[in-house]
Write an enzyme that holds these catalytic residues in place. Structure first.
Site, PDB file in Angstrom:
ATOM      1  N   GLY A  25       0.841  -1.204   0.000  1.00 15.88           N
ATOM      2  CA  GLY A  25       0.000   0.000   0.000  1.00 15.88           C
ATOM      3  C   GLY A  25       0.869   1.244   0.000  1.00 15.88           C
ATOM      4  N   TYR A  26       0.488   2.236  -0.815  1.00 16.66           N
ATOM      5  CA  TYR A  26       1.281   3.477  -0.909  1.00 16.66           C
ATOM      6  C   TYR A  26       0.414   4.728  -0.776  1.00 16.66           C
ATOM      7  CZ  TYR A  26      -0.701   3.283  -5.549  1.00 16.66           C
ATOM      8  OH  TYR A  26      -1.601   3.221  -6.582  1.00 16.66           O
ATOM      9  N   GLY A  27      -0.906   4.567  -0.738  1.00 11.24           N
ATOM     10  CA  GLY A  27      -1.807   5.722  -0.623  1.00 11.24           C
ATOM     11  C   GLY A  27      -2.668   5.549   0.603  1.00 11.24           C
ATOM     12  N   SER A  28      -3.986   5.507   0.395  1.00  7.65           N
ATOM     13  CA  SER A  28      -4.875   5.328   1.556  1.00  7.65           C
ATOM     14  C   SER A  28      -4.598   3.996   2.247  1.00  7.65           C
ATOM     15  CB  SER A  28      -6.343   5.413   1.130  1.00  7.65           C
ATOM     16  OG  SER A  28      -6.715   4.299   0.344  1.00  7.65           O
ATOM     17  N   GLU A  99     -10.799  -0.321  -4.951  1.00  7.70           N
ATOM     18  CA  GLU A  99      -9.853   0.276  -5.904  1.00  7.70           C
ATOM     19  C   GLU A  99     -10.405   0.310  -7.331  1.00  7.70           C
ATOM     20  OE1 GLU A  99      -7.111   1.635  -4.712  1.00  7.70           O
ATOM     21  OE2 GLU A  99      -7.446   0.884  -2.695  1.00  7.70           O
TER      22      GLU A  99
HETATM   23  C1  SIN Z   1      -2.862   2.289  -2.277  1.00  8.07           C
HETATM   24  O1  SIN Z   1      -3.101   2.943  -1.260  1.00  8.07           O
HETATM   25  O2  SIN Z   1      -1.963   1.415  -2.272  1.00  8.07           O
HETATM   26  C2  SIN Z   1      -3.663   2.437  -3.531  1.00  8.07           C
HETATM   27  C3  SIN Z   1      -4.276   3.764  -3.723  1.00  8.07           C
HETATM   28  C4  SIN Z   1      -5.289   4.130  -2.677  1.00  8.07           C
HETATM   29  O3  SIN Z   1      -6.191   3.331  -2.395  1.00  8.07           O
HETATM   30  O4  SIN Z   1      -5.204   5.226  -2.128  1.00  8.07           O
END
Ligand code: SIN
Length: 194
Positions: A25-28, A99
Site C-alpha cells: 500500500g502506498y496511498g490510503s 480500488e
Molecule cells: C494504495 O493505497 O496502495 C492504492 C491507492 C489508494 O487506495 O489510495
C-alpha cells in the site's frame, strides 16, 4: 479501459491459490487499511514513484468534480516507500471494489528493511484508465484537493493523512510534502472552506 476495473482485477488470478499474499500500500492503504490482515510491515518497491495524478470519482470526489488521489508512475531508479500487509486471498474481492476507479493489480517485488524480499500485489492506476488526470502544477493539484469531497470524505484528509503517515514512517516524499504544504496554506487562508 473500463471505468470500473473490478471485473478485470477478478480475472487476475495470480496468488489466488496461495494461503497468504503480500499487498503493498502506498496511498490510503498506508493509513486506512479497513480490512483484516495477518501482519503488516513497512516496505518499499523499486522503479515506481508516487504521484497525485489519479482522479477520484467515487471516494474523494464525484464524477463532475473529481478529487485527486495517489497512483504510481514508473521511474527508473526511484523507490516508493509504503506499508505491506500479509492478507488472505478472500480480502482481494473487497479490495478490488475499493480500488475499482481505475486501479489494476500488478505484481511487484516488496523489499523489507531487514533485506527480505517477497513477491506481492500493488494496485496501480495507469494513464490509460478513464479517471486518470495526469500531471499538473503543484498549486493546481492542491487547489483541486482542497476543494474536492466525495463519499469517503474530504480529499484534503486523504492527502494530509498520507503526509502524516509517511512522516511517522520517517519517509520523505517531496511530492506529497509539497502538496500538503500548499493545502495547509490554502486552509489557513480560508479556514471556513474546510
Ligand atoms: C494504495 O493505497 O496502495 C492504492 C491507492 C489508494 O487506495 O489510495
Amino acid at each position: 479501459m473500463a471505468l470500473d476495473t473490478t471485473q478485470q482485477n477478478r480475472r487476475m488470478t495470480h496468488f489466488n491459490d496461495h494461503e497468504s499474499i503480500w499487498l503493498f500500500g502506498y496511498g490510503s492503504l498506508i493509513w486506512k487499511a479497513g480490512f483484516d490482515y495477518l501482519e503488516r510491515r513497512p516496505a518499499h518497491i523499486r522503479g515506481w514513484t508516487r504521484r497525485f495524478w489519479q482522479g477520484s470519482h467515487d471516494h474523494r470526489g464525484t464524477p463532475t468534480a473529481p478529487g485527486r488521489v495517489a497512483t504510481l508512475l514508473p521511474a527508473s531508479g526511484a523507490i516508493c516507500h509504503g506499508m505491506a500487509y500479509r492478507i488472505t486471498p478472500d480480502i482481494l474481492g473487497p479490495l478490488d471494489v475499493r480500488e475499482k476507479n481505475g486501479y489494476l493489480r500488478e505484481v511487484v517485488t516488496l523489499r523489507f528493511a531487514d533485506g527480505d524480499t517477497a513477491q506481492g500485489l500493488v494496485y496501480i492506476a495507469t494513464e490509460d484508465n478513464a479517471a486518470y488526470l495526469g500531471e499538473a502544477p503543484a498549486e493546481a493539484i492542491a487547489r483541486q484537493i482542497a476543494a474536492a469531497r466525495g463519499p469517503s470524505g474530504p480529499n484534503r484528509d486523504y492527502l494530509l493523512n498520507l503526509d502524516e503517515a509517511l512522516r511517522a514512517l520517517d519517509v520523505k516524499d517531496a511530492h506529497v510534502a509539497e502538496l500538503a504544504h500548499h493545502v495547509r496554506h490554502l486552509d489557513s487562508e480560508a479556514p471556513d472552506a474546510r
